[in-house]
Scaffold this motif. Structure first.
Motif, PDB file in Angstrom:
ATOM      1  N   VAL A 176       0.875  -1.181   0.000  1.00 38.83           N
ATOM      2  CA  VAL A 176       0.000   0.000   0.000  1.00 38.83           C
ATOM      3  C   VAL A 176       0.911   1.229   0.000  1.00 38.83           C
ATOM      4  O   VAL A 176       1.639   1.471   0.974  1.00 38.83           O
ATOM      5  N   ILE A 177       0.882   2.012  -1.069  1.00 43.83           N
ATOM      6  CA  ILE A 177       1.849   3.106  -1.217  1.00 43.83           C
ATOM      7  C   ILE A 177       1.225   4.494  -1.034  1.00 43.83           C
ATOM      8  O   ILE A 177       1.940   5.479  -0.944  1.00 43.83           O
ATOM      9  N   LYS A 178      -0.104   4.566  -1.018  1.00 45.00           N
ATOM     10  CA  LYS A 178      -0.755   5.870  -0.815  1.00 45.00           C
ATOM     11  C   LYS A 178      -1.609   5.781   0.432  1.00 45.00           C
ATOM     12  O   LYS A 178      -2.255   4.779   0.684  1.00 45.00           O
ATOM     13  N   GLU A 179      -1.556   6.881   1.167  1.00 49.64           N
ATOM     14  CA  GLU A 179      -2.331   6.888   2.410  1.00 49.64           C
ATOM     15  C   GLU A 179      -3.810   6.847   2.074  1.00 49.64           C
ATOM     16  O   GLU A 179      -4.232   7.183   0.974  1.00 49.64           O
ATOM     17  N   LYS A 180      -4.559   6.374   3.047  1.00 46.17           N
ATOM     18  CA  LYS A 180      -5.977   6.217   2.806  1.00 46.17           C
ATOM     19  C   LYS A 180      -6.646   7.576   2.677  1.00 46.17           C
ATOM     20  O   LYS A 180      -6.252   8.551   3.320  1.00 46.17           O
ATOM     21  N   VAL A 181      -7.622   7.608   1.828  1.00 51.95           N
ATOM     22  CA  VAL A 181      -8.419   8.801   1.624  1.00 51.95           C
ATOM     23  C   VAL A 181      -9.866   8.396   1.848  1.00 51.95           C
ATOM     24  O   VAL A 181     -10.373   7.482   1.213  1.00 51.95           O
ATOM     25  N   GLU A 182     -10.492   9.101   2.766  1.00 48.86           N
ATOM     26  CA  GLU A 182     -11.861   8.760   3.103  1.00 48.86           C
ATOM     27  C   GLU A 182     -12.824   9.567   2.251  1.00 48.86           C
ATOM     28  O   GLU A 182     -12.637  10.762   2.036  1.00 48.86           O
ATOM     29  N   ALA A 183     -13.782   8.906   1.746  1.00 46.89           N
ATOM     30  CA  ALA A 183     -14.859   9.541   1.010  1.00 46.89           C
ATOM     31  C   ALA A 183     -16.147   9.318   1.781  1.00 46.89           C
ATOM     32  O   ALA A 183     -16.171   8.586   2.785  1.00 46.89           O
ATOM     33  N   VAL A 184     -17.181   9.970   1.299  1.00 48.44           N
ATOM     34  CA  VAL A 184     -18.449   9.852   2.014  1.00 48.44           C
ATOM     35  C   VAL A 184     -18.993   8.436   1.964  1.00 48.44           C
ATOM     36  O   VAL A 184     -19.784   8.052   2.836  1.00 48.44           O
ATOM     37  N   ASN A 185     -18.559   7.664   0.971  1.00 49.39           N
ATOM     38  CA  ASN A 185     -19.095   6.298   0.858  1.00 49.39           C
ATOM     39  C   ASN A 185     -18.020   5.233   0.906  1.00 49.39           C
ATOM     40  O   ASN A 185     -18.232   4.115   0.465  1.00 49.39           O
ATOM     41  N   GLY A 186     -16.815   5.588   1.430  1.00 46.32           N
ATOM     42  CA  GLY A 186     -15.802   4.562   1.554  1.00 46.32           C
ATOM     43  C   GLY A 186     -14.415   5.133   1.717  1.00 46.32           C
ATOM     44  O   GLY A 186     -14.226   6.335   1.950  1.00 46.32           O
ATOM     45  N   ILE A 187     -13.427   4.205   1.622  1.00 46.54           N
ATOM     46  CA  ILE A 187     -12.030   4.582   1.823  1.00 46.54           C
ATOM     47  C   ILE A 187     -11.245   4.063   0.625  1.00 46.54           C
ATOM     48  O   ILE A 187     -11.496   2.958   0.118  1.00 46.54           O
ATOM     49  N   VAL A 188     -10.264   4.856   0.211  1.00 40.78           N
ATOM     50  CA  VAL A 188      -9.400   4.480  -0.907  1.00 40.78           C
ATOM     51  C   VAL A 188      -7.975   4.344  -0.409  1.00 40.78           C
ATOM     52  O   VAL A 188      -7.471   5.238   0.294  1.00 40.78           O
ATOM     53  N   TYR A 189      -7.324   3.196  -0.747  1.00 41.83           N
ATOM     54  CA  TYR A 189      -5.907   2.987  -0.487  1.00 41.83           C
ATOM     55  C   TYR A 189      -5.202   2.794  -1.845  1.00 41.83           C
ATOM     56  O   TYR A 189      -5.639   1.974  -2.677  1.00 41.83           O
ATOM     57  N   GLY A 190      -4.171   3.528  -2.098  1.00 43.49           N
ATOM     58  CA  GLY A 190      -3.411   3.343  -3.319  1.00 43.49           C
ATOM     59  C   GLY A 190      -2.396   2.225  -3.157  1.00 43.49           C
ATOM     60  O   GLY A 190      -1.649   2.191  -2.183  1.00 43.49           O
ATOM     61  N   VAL A 191      -2.363   1.275  -4.105  1.00 42.30           N
ATOM     62  CA  VAL A 191      -1.468   0.118  -4.042  1.00 42.30           C
ATOM     63  C   VAL A 191      -0.511   0.154  -5.215  1.00 42.30           C
ATOM     64  O   VAL A 191      -0.786   0.713  -6.278  1.00 42.30           O
ATOM     65  N   ALA A 192       0.638  -0.490  -5.021  1.00 35.44           N
ATOM     66  CA  ALA A 192       1.726  -0.400  -5.996  1.00 35.44           C
ATOM     67  C   ALA A 192       1.531  -1.340  -7.188  1.00 35.44           C
ATOM     68  O   ALA A 192       2.177  -1.156  -8.212  1.00 35.44           O
ATOM     69  N   ASP A 193       0.694  -2.348  -7.064  1.00 33.98           N
ATOM     70  CA  ASP A 193       0.459  -3.295  -8.166  1.00 33.98           C
ATOM     71  C   ASP A 193      -0.994  -3.721  -8.182  1.00 33.98           C
ATOM     72  O   ASP A 193      -1.733  -3.557  -7.182  1.00 33.98           O
ATOM     73  N   VAL A 194      -1.350  -4.272  -9.311  1.00 38.58           N
ATOM     74  CA  VAL A 194      -2.694  -4.818  -9.446  1.00 38.58           C
ATOM     75  C   VAL A 194      -2.775  -6.123  -8.667  1.00 38.58           C
ATOM     76  O   VAL A 194      -1.868  -6.960  -8.717  1.00 38.58           O
ATOM     77  N   LEU A 195      -3.855  -6.310  -7.946  1.00 39.52           N
ATOM     78  CA  LEU A 195      -4.077  -7.553  -7.202  1.00 39.52           C
ATOM     79  C   LEU A 195      -4.530  -8.651  -8.173  1.00 39.52           C
ATOM     80  O   LEU A 195      -5.523  -8.488  -8.879  1.00 39.52           O
TER      81      LEU A 195
END
Length: 1182
Positions: free
Chosen positions: A193-212
């Motif tokens: 996980v390379i980007k800090e989480k960003v909270e939105a009104v309907n969820g949270i986003v984490y930036g990752v370095a590769d596709v899962l």
């Protein structure tokens, strides 16, 4: 490990998005009043992700989610992934033609794997791993992808999956204060996980370095796991399909080291292409298929799991490890799209689940091609059956590589199946059980054997060493390579070539050149297609030499276009209508076998180690030596035969053989001369001279000149002269003797030569139809003098004084007839034998000289006796002395002895002249085979018809030559015996001998007489029996008889029957002389019996003869048989008696009694009349 809780995104305040730098998990989130789509749109690192979300129609889904978590791959992550993933690359290209699915279901599912339907707000500790549920519900892929719209909104993931309707799981872990998502059960691996989480009104986003990466199906998971590389190596397509398509599959897979516990042969087998069944069993023993996937989190002690194989897996959970049926859980929960993979430390195989089958051994021993071919024809059960005993004959791979060039049947074909079945023998045949020549059944069931099992011949020899270890073994002609291997109920031999099952009989016999003549005969008919398919048959095929011995004329007849039916019957007579292997032929003494021709073949063992076959027809004594070969065919077996067998349905008469000889001129002559009945083998016309001669049942051999032999003759003139024509034909007609072949008389020489109409021996003499009327009617055969060529010539016997061109001919070929008792036939010659008539000086000169010389010698003999007697008388008169009475007595005694000797000779001549016809009749009756004559009258009738009146005196020369010494010795010995009795009884009261003393003197007289009688009787009997029953004339006279006998066995052969002669003449002479003396004394008038009374002498002599032969007939029968039988027939007098009674009964000892009695009176009356008359005549002169 635990599943994290989900916190709705609405509880968080909106914060601004953080930058894409790596952040620690304890940093404060940025709260914004934006949706997930807004957050992603606002960040330049997610432009490619937005494009993919739009492509997958997931923007509405993100807007509808509430309290979700999105692990969003950055642009750089997507770019790297698209380089190796065509789906992502084509999706980014914005070209709809590159996508096979306008719904982008596959892309959508991969993006769903990055989404959680919960908010991940807190982080796991350093030592723990958090398990999360994604929005990815794995489903079976549709191939090809459909273009139809889904039945539900594409943005709404439904809870239907191959994981028991559960979503795919995802692990989250922290290592060194850095978060990783998609890690394994130990927290290793994953995407950072390379980007800090960003909270939105309907969820949270984490930036990752590769596709899962979405977990593949279990097949792909196994392929990606290094620790189960061995299982991946032995996977078959069938097992791969099970792993890929089975839903809710929980798989406990042993690691690579666990497989080493299997036997080396089992592992080698699993690595082959034929282990699908065993691999399927192994998979089922390690697979649990239930309504839900058994994640490790659901494991509880005491709760067992049932495998697809039906076995129970015992689960034991402790604080530090988990075991599954004793195997340690090495790595749990390796996620797959259709289940989960757990790695265990050992195999979960129950004891005894796998057996070491023959197939596994064969694979280990380089028989892969053999196994592959067996599988192609569904015969694998033969090498996997551990209960049934089999012997397997397995060619190794290198053997198949050599013979593959010759063309094996196609894999999967029925021909290949037959070939492979022939390599399996029911039973466990170790080398110690094998014996040379034995036949073993195979599992091959032949339609041509009524679905019976085909057999295989075994050749086994020990070589120099007498132990089984050094045995040389061959199966069906293929040698055994190396040592055999015994595996439980199976014995495996490695053979030097593939074993081809037997083919049809004609194809089997084709490679044998020595059988080609019989095959050519078959192919010349219409039988070939039928008989090669005829089920359950045994072919007896004659050698090529058998057709040569058959006789060229017989062969020509059978091969003629007009004789196809005869040839077909001969062929079918050589095919037994059942399968008879050599063991059935050799064992037992005699047996009858039916043939396809309809008649039977008779088999017998004469006791000399040979097997003899007798035909149902053919000529008399037709037999052949059988050579059991066991040449196996798909319909039975082939054996070899020394001679061709002719059935009774094939009639070969003289006419057919002459037609085969193309002797049209001779045929015309025979018909013109009135002998057409001989051509057809029928009886002569009633009332004809030949019928009157008793030739109705006779067999004939015709000497048949070729048409070229008549070129120098005026046929027109010859055909007009019927008498000459008949004489010429008669010169060429030989009354053929019956065959002496029969049970007990068989020998190999007969087998090889019994095709000849006549035995063409050197100097073999035969009477023709011209013989009774001509002294030169007989013919003689001898071998050609030219040793470089083999052959015979035939000529008129005794013909002299011509250039010989008309008196002899070369034998070209012959053919034997099957009619008329199976004797006779046609002998083709190159010249016509013209009847011989000698000049008068040859015909009458020699007999006149011999007769005159005999008369002179007799006169000189009596004149010499007279001179001696007168000289003795004169000397006695003029020179008296004191010893004069004694001298005179001695001289008188010498004169009496001479008189007795001479008188006996005269008596013997008289006896022969009167009694010889009776004696000939008696001898022929005693020695003839049963059925030849009906009685004494029949003997006389047939003898007169054949030989004329002179035939009744055949064999008279030996007794005439021997009669003087025989009777002289007999009467001299009788007188000497009487004097001996007088000298032994000096005190007797009367000068007259009693009847007992007379009998004793008679018995003693037989002792010296036998020394002369035995050889004379031997010659007389042999001369008398020749010609009887149509037999050939072998001897030319008494001296020829003696020469042959001496050549055959020396003096012993000449004196054969001496004991039997003494047994006859001893008691006979006793009765003979006693009866004569008593009868003569009773009938003579006066006191002295010395007075000559003609009637008394005749009656006394006749009575003496009857008395003698009343006692002498049984020993006389045995004497005649002993003296006329071939050498070795009887071992002695008592052996002859035993065999005669056993064969013909006791009455056989009185055969010839009638002729003997008929001869006894006149012959012996003549004997004593000659004795007494000559004695009285000599008394007057001396």
């Amino acid at each position: 490990m635990r599943l994290s809780g989900c916190i709705p995104l609405s509880v968080f305040a909106l914060v601004s998005l953080a930058n894409s730098a790596q952040l620690p998990w304890d940093s404060q989130p940025t709260i914004q009043s934006k949706t997930l789509v807004d957050v992603l749109s606002a960040d330049e690192d997610y432009t490619l992700l937005i494009s993919l979300l739009q492509r997958a129609r997931l923007i509405p889904t993100l807007n509808k989610l509430n309290g979700s978590t999105f692990f969003a791959p950055t642009n750089s992550a997507i770019e790297r992934h698209s380089r190796t993933n065509s789906l992502w690359r084509d999706s980014l290209a914005q070209d709809d033609t590159l996508l096979g699915d306008n719904l982008q279901e596959k892309l959508r599912q991969q993006l769903f794997y990055h989404l959680l339907n919960c908010s991940v707000t807190d982080l796991p500790t350093e030592s723990s791993t958090r398990i999360l549920k994604t929005l990815h519900f794995p489903k079976p892929s549709v191939d090809p992808p459909t273009n139809e719209p889904p039945p539900y909104p594409p943005w709404m993931p439904l809870p239907e999956s191959t994981l028991g309707n559960e979503p795919q799981l995802l692990r989250l872990a922290v290592r060194d204060k850095v978060a990783y998502v998609g890690v394994d059960a130990f927290g290793k691996g994953g995407v950072e996980v390379i980007k800090e989480k960003v909270e939105a009104v309907n969820g949270i986003v984490y930036g990752v370095a590769d596709v899962l990466e979405v977990p593949p199906d279990l097949g792909g998971v196994v392929a990606n796991q290094p620790s189960v590389s061995y299982f991946h190596k032995i996977l078959t397509p069938e097992i791969q399909k099970v792993l890929n398509t089975t839903s809710e599959l929980t798989l406990f897979m042993p690691v690579d080291d666990a497989w080493k516990a299997l036997d080396k042969l089992e592992r080698r087998y699993l690595e082959s292409e034929f282990a699908t069944d065993d691999l399927k069993r192994i998979l089922d023993m390690h697979a649990v298929i239930a309504k839900d996937v058994k994640w490790s989190g659901s494991f509880q002690s005491g709760v067992n799991l049932t495998t697809a194989y039906g076995t129970e897996l015992e689960v034991v959970v402790s604080s530090d490890n988990t075991s599954i049926s004793g195997a340690q859980l090495v790595q749990p929960d390796i996620y797959a799209s259709n289940g989960v993979l757990h790695l265990v430390s050992s195999l979960l195989v129950p004891p005894g689940a796998f057996q070491l089958t023959p197939e596994k051994y064969l694979l280990t021993l380089n028989c892969t091609t053999f196994i592959s071919l067996l599988h192609s024809v569904n015969l694998a059960h033969l090498i996997n059956d551990t209960e049934t005993q089999y012997t397997i004959l397995a060619p190794k791979d290198d053997v198949f590589s050599v013979f593959a060039e010759n063309g094996l049947p196609k894999p999967g074909s029925n021909e290949l199946k037959r070939l492979l079945q022939y390599h399996f023998l029911p039973g466990k045949w170790s080398p110690k059980k094998l014996k040379d020549g034995m036949l073993l059944e195979s599992v091959l069931q032949e339609p041509g054997l009524d679905m019976g099992r085909q057999v295989m011949q075994v050749e086994a020899s020990n070589g120099e060493k007498k132990n089984s270890d050094s045995m040389h073994i061959r199966f069906g002609g293929a040698g055994v390579i190396g040592e055999c291997i015994e595996i439980n109920n199976t014995v495996i031999y490695f053979v030097s070539r593939p074993l081809e099952p037997p083919v049809d009989p004609l194809q089997t016999a084709l490679p044998f050149l020595d059988l080609s003549s019989f095959l050519a005969a078959i192919f010349s008919t219409s039988l070939a297609d039928a008989i090669k398919k005829q089920g359950r048959t045994t072919f007896l095929i004659p050698h090529n030499s058998a057709f040569k011995r058959l006789g060229l004329l017989v062969s020509e007849h059978l091969l003629a276009a007009s004789s196809k039916s005869d040839l077909e019957n001969v062929i079918l007579h050589h095919i037994i209508d059942e399968v008879v292997y050599s063991g059935d032929l050799v064992n037992g003494s005699q047996r009858t076998f039916g043939t396809l021709e309809g008649s039977d073949l008779q088999l017998e063992r004469p006791g000399n180690g040979s097997v003899i076959v007798s035909a149902s027809g053919g000529w008399a004594g037709m037999r052949g030596a059988l050579y059991p070969q066991n040449l196996l065919t798909e319909t039975g077996v082939i054996h070899e035969l020394s001679d061709v067998m002719i059935p009774r349905s094939v009639e070969l008469n003289v006419g057919k053989l002459m037609k085969a000889a193309k002797a049209t001129t001779m045929v015309s002559m025979v018909v013109k001369a009135g002998f057409d009945w001989i051509l057809n083998s029928t009886a002569p016309p009633e009332g004809s001279q030949w019928a009157d001669q008793g030739l109705g049942g006779a067999s004939w051999t015709l000497l048949c000149p070729t048409d070229d032999a008549f070129k120098k003759f005026n046929l027109t003139k010859l055909f007009e002269d019927t008498d000459t024509l008949r004489a010429i034909v008669s010169q060429h007609l030989v009354l053929t003797p019956p065959s002496n072949g029969g049970p007990g008389s068989f020998n190999v020489y007969d087998v090889l030569n019994n095709n000849q109409p006549l035995p063409l021996d050197d100097l073999g003499t035969y009477s023709t139809l011209l013989s009774p009327s001509s002294a030169y009617g007989d013919i003689v055969f001898r071998e050609l003098d030219d040793k470089s060529t083999s052959g015979y010539m035939v000529g008129i016997k005794g013909a002299r004084g011509t250039d010989g061109k008309a008196d002899w001919a070369r034998v070209l070929t012959w053919g034997r007839a099957t009619t008329g008792g199976g004797t006779g036939g046609v002998i083709q010659i190159d010249r016509l034998l013209v009847p011989y008539q000698p000049p008068w000086w040859i015909e009458y000169g020699a007999p006149s000289v011999v007769g005159g010389t005999g008369i002179v010698l007799i006169c000189l003999f009596f004149y010499g006796v007279r001179i001696v007697w007168r000289r003795d008388t004169t000397e006695a008169t003029y020179e008296p002395s004191s010893e004069a009475p004694a001298v005179e007595e001695t001289k008188n005694s010498a004169i009496d002895n001479a008189k007795s000797f001479i008188a006996g000779g005269f008596g013997g001549v008289s006896a022969v002249l009167v009694g010889h016809p009776f004696d000939l009749t008696k001898t022929r009756l005693q020695t003839a085979a049963p059925g030849v004559y009906t009685g004494a009258i029949d003997v006389v009738r047939k003898t007169l018809a054949r030989d004329g009146v002179t035939g009744m005196y055949r064999g008279m020369v030996p007794p005439l030559l021997g009669v003087t010494p025989i009777f002289a010795v007999s009467f001299w010995a009788y007188d000497a015996s009487k004097k001996l009795i007088f000298s032994l009884t000096p005190n007797r009261k009367t000068e007259t001998l009693s009847t007992a003393e007379l009998a004793t003197a008679g018995f003693l007289s037989a002792v010296p007489t036998t020394l002369v009688t035995a050889p004379v009787e031997r010659a007389k009997v042999l001369l008398q029996v020749q010609g009887q029953g149509g037999s050939s004339q072998q001897y030319k006279g008494v001296f020829d008889v003696m020469r042959h006998l001496y050549k055959e066995g020396g003096i012993r052969s000449i004196f054969r029957g001496t004991g039997a002669t003494l047994a006859r003449d001893g008691p006979g002479s006793a009765a003979y002389f006693a009866a004569y003396e008593v009868t003569k004394k009773a009938l003579t008038s006066g006191d002295s019996s010395s007075e000559l009374n003609l009637g008394a002498i005749i009656l006394a002599g006749g009575t003496a003869g009857v008395a003698m032969w009343s006692l002498a007939i049984p020993p006389d029968v045995l004497k005649s048989r002993l003296q006329s039988a071939p050498t070795g027939t009887y071992s002695g007098f008592f052996d002859c008696a035993q065999k005669t009674i056993a064969q013909d009964g006791v009455t056989a000892l009185w055969k010839g009694f009638g002729p003997a009695m008929a001869r006894a009176f006149p012959a012996n009356a003549a004997t004593f009349l000659g004795v007494e008359a000559s004695r009285k005549l000599m008394d007057k002169f001396f």
